[in-house]
Design a protein around this motif. Structure first.
Motif, PDB file in Angstrom:
ATOM      1  N   GLN A   3       0.795  -1.216   0.000  1.00 16.57           N
ATOM      2  CA  GLN A   3       0.000   0.000   0.000  1.00 16.57           C
ATOM      3  C   GLN A   3       0.833   1.274   0.000  1.00 16.57           C
ATOM      4  OE1 GLN A   3      -2.504  -2.557  -0.521  1.00 16.57           O
ATOM      5  NE2 GLN A   3      -3.325  -0.497  -0.465  1.00 16.57           N
ATOM      6  N   LEU A   4       2.042   1.217   0.518  1.00 14.90           N
ATOM      7  CA  LEU A   4       2.849   2.428   0.640  1.00 14.90           C
ATOM      8  C   LEU A   4       4.051   2.460  -0.295  1.00 14.90           C
ATOM      9  CD1 LEU A   4       2.824   2.923   4.512  1.00 14.90           C
ATOM     10  CD2 LEU A   4       1.236   3.807   2.810  1.00 14.90           C
ATOM     11  N   MET A   5       4.614   1.303  -0.617  1.00 12.41           N
ATOM     12  CA  MET A   5       5.811   1.276  -1.452  1.00 12.41           C
ATOM     13  C   MET A   5       5.569   0.716  -2.849  1.00 12.41           C
ATOM     14  SD  MET A   5       8.323   2.637   0.144  1.00 12.41           S
ATOM     15  CE  MET A   5       7.533   3.737   1.307  1.00 12.41           C
ATOM     16  N   GLY A   6       4.403   0.098  -3.064  1.00 15.21           N
ATOM     17  CA  GLY A   6       4.108  -0.423  -4.391  1.00 15.21           C
ATOM     18  C   GLY A   6       5.025  -1.530  -4.832  1.00 15.21           C
ATOM     19  N   LEU A  56       9.806   5.973  -4.190  1.00 19.72           N
ATOM     20  CA  LEU A  56       8.993   4.760  -4.327  1.00 19.72           C
ATOM     21  C   LEU A  56       7.593   4.995  -3.785  1.00 19.72           C
ATOM     22  CD1 LEU A  56      11.154   1.627  -3.444  1.00 19.72           C
ATOM     23  CD2 LEU A  56      10.014   2.154  -5.594  1.00 19.72           C
ATOM     24  N   PHE A  57       7.518   5.659  -2.626  1.00 22.45           N
ATOM     25  CA  PHE A  57       6.208   5.958  -2.056  1.00 22.45           C
ATOM     26  C   PHE A  57       5.423   6.891  -2.975  1.00 22.45           C
ATOM     27  CE2 PHE A  57       3.771   9.125   0.416  1.00 22.45           C
ATOM     28  CZ  PHE A  57       2.709   8.306   0.766  1.00 22.45           C
ATOM     29  N   ALA A  58       6.089   7.914  -3.495  1.00 21.42           N
ATOM     30  CA  ALA A  58       5.412   8.853  -4.396  1.00 21.42           C
ATOM     31  C   ALA A  58       4.889   8.129  -5.631  1.00 21.42           C
ATOM     32  CB  ALA A  58       6.370   9.969  -4.808  1.00 21.42           C
ATOM     33  N   ARG A  59       5.668   7.213  -6.148  1.00 21.41           N
ATOM     34  CA  ARG A  59       5.227   6.462  -7.326  1.00 21.41           C
ATOM     35  C   ARG A  59       4.035   5.577  -6.983  1.00 21.41           C
ATOM     36  NH1 ARG A  59       7.578   5.289 -12.154  1.00 21.41           N
ATOM     37  NH2 ARG A  59       6.662   3.529 -13.261  1.00 21.41           N
ATOM     38  N   CYS A  60       4.110   4.922  -5.845  1.00 23.99           N
ATOM     39  CA  CYS A  60       3.006   4.059  -5.420  1.00 23.99           C
ATOM     40  C   CYS A  60       1.720   4.862  -5.269  1.00 23.99           C
ATOM     41  CB  CYS A  60       3.359   3.366  -4.103  1.00 23.99           C
ATOM     42  SG  CYS A  60       2.017   2.381  -3.411  1.00 23.99           S
ATOM     43  N   LEU A  61       1.788   6.001  -4.593  1.00 27.36           N
ATOM     44  CA  LEU A  61       0.594   6.822  -4.397  1.00 27.36           C
ATOM     45  C   LEU A  61       0.084   7.358  -5.730  1.00 27.36           C
ATOM     46  CD1 LEU A  61      -1.490   8.158  -2.647  1.00 27.36           C
ATOM     47  CD2 LEU A  61       0.161   9.961  -2.079  1.00 27.36           C
TER      48      LEU A  61
END
Length: 819
Positions: free
Chosen positions: A657-660, A758-763
């Motif tokens: 959910q956070l790192m994709g 990574l978090f930005a990409r996942c979101l």
């Protein structure tokens, strides 16, 4: 489905990822000393011949999967779905079968890299593809919100609709929003109910809010009365004896209507001058005509100042001197914002005049005189002097245009007009035919509007292509863009400003300003309620049942507080346009008293102050062990088991959910830690996990997940902070591939923040999936890269993420013919 990262990092056993626990998309560099980049035509085919083609070739290939036909890059690109499945089985170790010779980790990694490079090179250079357009049905939330904004009725008409299916984690995905027969029946019933509430062809009776004087205020055990009359005097007594006499009232639309104030009084006096009373209404302090200090001085009564602010409607003379001759006294009251109480006060007698005594039988507020609801007046607004046909055309054109979220066509409008005409031509109840009997035109238009609410053009977000033969991707029209924006950010139809810009073809040039305006609007709370709560997978919290013996403090009040904390936290991120990185680590949250006690933050010099248990206040988390969603009780509870924490669930949650970077599914026939709610092995949870990881089939994935989960082990299964697990001290240390070590939630969050891209990409992927109403495909990868890069350049602001999605080709364009 999410964007597939067809790189070795997502396709090989996790133990091979020596570069670290997280990985960015893209091919891995060739190992040092290699002579040339491997290519599929030679190296990939060689791997297939060695490990796969013995079973998967020819007409009798096992599982109907023949891999011998894939000899070059073009063959792979023509069948991406098959190769996605092949690489998934390779990643999980399902293939080759255990009884067959196994490739080494290095061979698996090299083959995955070869296949990954084929897709990587193609995706970076391929012709832009904005994806397909799905005609999406309004889900239940969107239906309720659209009815609210279209009709003005604020209730839940979709309450008995079937639940919406979920796809790719969200309930607004076009491919799963089917239309079962029962839903068609519910749509018709809902449309009839909505329009019956909104339009009343026969006006309801005028409401009379009558209150006997015995039961008016000020109240007490010794209210002075005579028979059924309340006595009010002038003098130095308290409010019970001197008034003003008053009573609360509830009126629609905050008093924006015409009313009549009534009372029945008579007065006794020995003076020669008339006795006067004043009709008062308590209202907003900014309402026109609010009484000044000088106005109030003229009124009698110890309770007069307690009623302020109020408006003096009218001062009238009381001419009757006995109960027998007393008659109703009436005054007219126009629109009065904030009207909530009516009162009658004696006017002070002139100097030298004796003090009168007033006798009151009742007080009443009648109205509004136009008893039709505001929705009726708004929907049917037109010039009543026009002919019926012109009125019908004006009203239905306006309504259908808003309902269809685009200008209604002539043919569509003509069909609606015919419906209204047929209804109007039917004989009325008295047997007369045609004509404009009272309420008949209103009923005819109401019938046509009901038809609009069951039209596919209302129930579905229809996006007709005005250039269906175009070979190139092209922009959707401005009205379609307005709808995409409004349902993305507000989960409802466009407002007047979006409609106006679309009509002038000025929405695209003003798209960034409109996004920021929409995010500031209170309706943007729908983005939190619908997107955030599904992205964070908090729905299971509604039915969570923590073990009552282990967690006796859990109750419905605490459950509701968990939801509210996360909702208010994200609402501030949206409203204040904060960085999305606050999701991982923030120095604030919102708590009420029960949740503050649960967190251990209810005491001390910096403890928050609450007026009651329901009030939520913004709380600083500086110097505490909390901050960000991973330390909020809502997330910690849904990632736990009923009786204990689950480092595996929590670690997997962080990855997915956070790192994709989701781990592969577990291999078959792996024993669980618990059976029938009891631990399989003795010892602490960490000891059980370590024993579980001794299984080679489990070690690869758990090396990645467990460390993340143990970093949150200080939080129990309900999100409370602890230092011991039973009698054993908590060990919250974790180790991740790549020799990354940390201890506790603070250091874990630092590790995650170090991978903020990574978090930005996942979101970005999650929010883009929600915005488009479809799963992302390989051709969306380039857009996600662009959004993620722009987000970093804009300091990771939430508005930048939304704006970049709205400006992207998949959001603003449609496919060309043949793509």
């Amino acid at each position: 489905m999410p964007v597939r990262r067809e790189s070795v990092a997502a396709l090989v056993p996790l133990v091979a990822l020596a570069a670290g626990v997280f990985h960015a998309p893209g091919p891995l560099p060739a190992a040092a000393g290699t002579k040339a980049e491997p290519v599929f035509k030679t190296d990939g085919v060689a791997f297939l011949k060695k490990h796969c083609l013995a079973c998967h070739s020819g007409e009798k290939a096992k599982a109907d999967l023949a891999l011998d036909k894939y000899a070059d890059d073009a063959a792979l690109l023509a069948d991406r779905k098959t190769w996605s499945r092949v690489l998934d089985t390779l990643k999980t170790g399902e293939m080759p079968p255990p009884q067959k010779p196994q490739p080494t980790d290095a061979e698996r990694a090299a083959f995955a890299r070869v296949v990954s490079d084929v897709f990587e090179k193609h995706d970076r250079t391929a012709k832009p593809d904005p994806g397909r357009v799905t005609m999406r049905r309004l889900n239940r939330n969107e239906y309720n919100n659209t009815v609210r904004d279209l009709v003005g009725i604020d209730f839940n008409p979709a309450e008995d609709f079937p639940s919406d299916d979920v796809g790719h984690g969200f309930d607004n995905i076009g491919d799963v929003l089917t239309l079962p027969p029962v839903l068609l029946e519910r749509y018709l019933a809902a449309a009839e109910t909505i329009m019956a509430r909104a339009i009343t062809p026969v006006p309801p009776p005028i409401t009379s809010r009558w209150q006997g004087a015995w039961f008016t205020e000020p109240a007490g055990p010794k209210v002075p009365t005579r028979d059924d009359w309340r006595i009010v005097t002038v003098g130095t007594g308290d409010g019970i004896t001197t008034g003003p006499v008053h009573t609360p009232v509830q009126v629609p639309d905050r008093g924006n209507g015409d009313f009549t104030l009534r009372t029945k009084v008579y007065a006794e006096t020995t003076g020669k001058k008339p006795v006067k009373i004043a009709f008062l209404v308590c209202c907003d302090k900014n309402a026109p005509g609010v009484a000044t200090d000088e106005d109030v001085k003229a009124l009698s009564g110890a309770a007069v100042n307690a009623l302020r602010p109020f408006k003096i409607v009218e001062v009238v003379e009381v001419k009757h001197r006995t109960a027998k001759e007393a008659q109703d006294t009436r005054v007219k009251l126009g629109p009065t914002p904030g009207l909530h109480r009516i009162a009658v006060a004696l006017v002070k007698p002139d100097a030298g005049e004796p003090e009168p005594t007033l006798y009151m039988q009742f007080m009443s507020l009648d109205g509004p005189h136009d008893s039709r609801p505001n929705t009726h007046k708004k929907l049917l607004a037109c010039d009543p002097k026009k002919p019926i046909a012109e009125r019908s055309r004006e009203v239905l054109e306006r309504f259908a245009t808003r309902a269809y979220r685009r200008p209604v066509t002539k043919d569509e409008l003509d069909r609606l007009l015919k419906l209204a005409e047929r209804q109007l031509a039917k004989p009325d109840q008295a047997g007369a035919g045609g004509g404009e009997a009272p309420g008949k035109w209103e009923a005819a238009v109401q019938f046509a509007m009901t038809a609009v609410l069951v039209s596919p053009k209302f129930l579905f977000r229809v996006e007709l292509d005005d250039r269906p033969d175009s070979a190139e991707p092209h922009a959707i029209d401005e009205f379609q863009l307005a709808s995409r924006m409004s349902y993305f950010i507000w989960a409802t139809m466009p407002d007047e400003e979006l409609f106006a810009l679309a009509a002038k073809k000025q929405l695209t040039p003003h798209i960034e300003a409109q996004v920021k305006r929409m995010l500031r609007d209170p309706k943007a709370s729908a983005l939190v309620d619908n997107f955030v709560m599904q992205w964070l997978q908090l729905q299971p919290l509604k039915n969570a049942t923590p073990d009552p013996k282990t967690f006796p403090q859990f109750n419905e009040q605490l459950r509701a507080a968990m939801f509210t904390e996360t909702r208010l936290f994200f609402t501030e991120i949206v409203r204040e346009d904060r960085k999305i990185l606050d999701v991982l680590d923030a120095d604030f949250t919102y708590l009420n008293a029960p949740l503050a006690r649960h967190y251990g933050l209810a005491h001390g010099p910096k403890a928050p102050r609450f007026h009651n248990d329901e009030e939520f206040v913004r709380v600083s988390l500086a110097g505490t062990n909390r901050g960000g969603v991973l330390t909020q009780a809502s997330v910690l509870t849904v990632t736990s088991n009923p009786g204990r924490t689950s480092p595996v669930k929590r670690g997997r949650y962080v990855l997915e959910q956070l790192m994709g970077t989701p781990p592969p599914p577990p291999p078959p026939n792996v024993p669980e830690l618990e059976k029938d709610g009891k631990a399989v092995n003795a010892g602490t949870l960490r000891q059980q996990m370590e024993a579980h990881r001794q299984n080679p089939a489990c070690a690869n994935c758990h090396a990645k997940m467990d460390g993340l989960g143990f970093g949150l082990e200080n939080f129990d299964a309900l999100g409370g902070f602890r230092t011991k697990d039973g009698a054993a001290p908590i060990d919250s240390s974790g180790e991740l591939p790549g020799n990354i070590t940390f201890t506790g939630p603070a250091e874990l969050k630092a590790v995650l923040l170090n991978k903020k891209d990574l978090f930005a990409r996942c979101l970005a992927e999650k929010l883009m999936t929600y915005a488009l109403g479809r799963g992302l495909e390989f051709y969306d990868r380039r857009t996600v890269d662009t959004i993620t890069t722009a987000l970093a350049k804009n300091d990771y602001k939430f508005s930048a993420l939304v704006t970049e999605i709205v400006k992207s080709d998949p959001f603003r364009k449609r496919r060309g013919k043949g793509q």
